[in-house]
Design a protein around this motif. Structure first.
Motif, PDB file in Angstrom:
ATOM      1  N   GLY A   1      -6.733 -12.002   5.701  1.00 51.41           N
ATOM      2  CA  GLY A   1      -5.629 -12.227   6.631  1.00 51.41           C
ATOM      3  C   GLY A   1      -4.986 -13.583   6.442  1.00 51.41           C
TER       4      GLY A   1
ATOM      5  N   GLU B   1      -2.688 -13.706   3.464  1.00 47.79           N
ATOM      6  CA  GLU B   1      -1.431 -12.949   3.556  1.00 47.79           C
ATOM      7  C   GLU B   1      -0.249 -13.908   3.630  1.00 47.79           C
ATOM      8  OE1 GLU B   1      -1.194  -8.984   5.810  1.00 47.79           O
ATOM      9  OE2 GLU B   1      -2.680 -10.166   6.904  1.00 47.79           O
ATOM     10  N   GLU B   2      -0.482 -15.118   4.124  1.00 49.07           N
ATOM     11  CA  GLU B   2       0.565 -16.130   4.271  1.00 49.07           C
ATOM     12  C   GLU B   2       0.911 -16.779   2.932  1.00 49.07           C
ATOM     13  OE1 GLU B   2      -1.236 -18.729   7.148  1.00 49.07           O
ATOM     14  OE2 GLU B   2      -1.412 -17.106   8.614  1.00 49.07           O
TER      15      GLU B   2
ATOM     16  N   ARG C   1      -3.582  -7.294  -1.347  1.00 51.42           N
ATOM     17  CA  ARG C   1      -2.440  -7.085  -0.438  1.00 51.42           C
ATOM     18  C   ARG C   1      -2.445  -5.673   0.130  1.00 51.42           C
ATOM     19  NH1 ARG C   1      -0.325 -10.694  -4.034  1.00 51.42           N
ATOM     20  NH2 ARG C   1       0.426  -9.120  -5.492  1.00 51.42           N
ATOM     21  N   SER C   2      -2.915  -4.706  -0.661  1.00 51.18           N
ATOM     22  CA  SER C   2      -2.926  -3.322  -0.185  1.00 51.18           C
ATOM     23  C   SER C   2      -3.939  -3.111   0.937  1.00 51.18           C
ATOM     24  CB  SER C   2      -3.195  -2.347  -1.336  1.00 51.18           C
ATOM     25  OG  SER C   2      -4.548  -2.368  -1.738  1.00 51.18           O
TER      26      SER C   2
ATOM     27  N   ALA D   1      -4.816  -5.633   3.019  1.00 53.29           N
ATOM     28  CA  ALA D   1      -4.506  -6.596   4.083  1.00 53.29           C
ATOM     29  C   ALA D   1      -3.912  -5.916   5.309  1.00 53.29           C
ATOM     30  CB  ALA D   1      -3.560  -7.677   3.554  1.00 53.29           C
ATOM     31  N   GLN D   2      -3.054  -4.919   5.106  1.00 58.39           N
ATOM     32  CA  GLN D   2      -2.420  -4.262   6.250  1.00 58.39           C
ATOM     33  C   GLN D   2      -3.435  -3.534   7.135  1.00 58.39           C
ATOM     34  OE1 GLN D   2       0.482  -1.219   5.454  1.00 58.39           O
ATOM     35  NE2 GLN D   2       1.207  -1.213   7.551  1.00 58.39           N
ATOM     36  N   PRO D   3      -4.292  -2.660   6.588  1.00 61.75           N
ATOM     37  CA  PRO D   3      -5.257  -2.010   7.482  1.00 61.75           C
ATOM     38  C   PRO D   3      -6.219  -2.999   8.137  1.00 61.75           C
ATOM     39  CG  PRO D   3      -5.553  -1.270   5.202  1.00 61.75           C
ATOM     40  CD  PRO D   3      -4.325  -2.102   5.235  1.00 61.75           C
TER      41      PRO D   3
ATOM     42  N   GLY E   1      -5.435  -6.058   8.930  1.00 62.72           N
ATOM     43  CA  GLY E   1      -4.616  -6.699   9.954  1.00 62.72           C
ATOM     44  C   GLY E   1      -4.498  -5.836  11.191  1.00 62.72           C
ATOM     45  N   GLN E   2      -4.379  -4.532  11.001  1.00 59.66           N
ATOM     46  CA  GLN E   2      -4.320  -3.623  12.141  1.00 59.66           C
ATOM     47  C   GLN E   2      -5.629  -3.644  12.911  1.00 59.66           C
ATOM     48  OE1 GLN E   2      -3.213  -0.002  10.112  1.00 59.66           O
ATOM     49  NE2 GLN E   2      -1.035  -0.361  10.461  1.00 59.66           N
TER      50      GLN E   2
END
Length: 118
Positions: free
Chosen positions: A39, A42-43, A97-98, A100-102, A104-105
């Motif tokens: 996370g 991601e920045e 990165r792929s 990171a979204q789940p 992050g959720q």
């Protein structure tokens, strides 16, 4: 990790199968420090010290170990820049990165529901 852990006539990976290599990846990604480090990255690329400050409470030893495992599995790239002192940055790969979204959720869900959890 190309080993197939097919079960009951299925020809796909099954994280529930005892010998499935998916378990090692799940273990890494379900670790709080891995989820938080991903996370933070991601920045954009992060230096070790910046990551350690962002991930309050992580020891240098644990952060080093986490970053090494993430790098070994292809989620993170480590770049060394020749400078004095040495400049090292960690950045997410496309694979990182792929996921990171789940992750992050999941972090967001925890923040939004923590007051409901005993």
């Amino acid at each position: 990790m190309a080993t197939t852990c097919a079960s009951a006539g299925h020809d796909h990976h099954d994280v529930y199968a005892a010998q499935c290599p998916c378990r090692e990846v799940l273990d890494l990604l379900a670790n709080k420090w891995s989820a938080l480090a991903i996370g933070a990255m991601e920045e954009g690329p992060q230096r070790f010290g910046a990551l350690q400050r962002r991930l309050e409470g992580v020891s240098p030893k644990v952060l080093t170990s986490t970053l090494r495992r993430l790098e070994e599995m292809g989620f993170v790239d480590r770049t060394i820049y020749p400078a004095v002192p040495l400049h090292v940055e960690y950045a997410l790969t496309d694979l990182g990165r792929s996921v990171a979204q789940p992750l992050g959720q999941l972090r967001l869900w925890v923040e939004n529901h923590i007051d409901e959890i005993d």
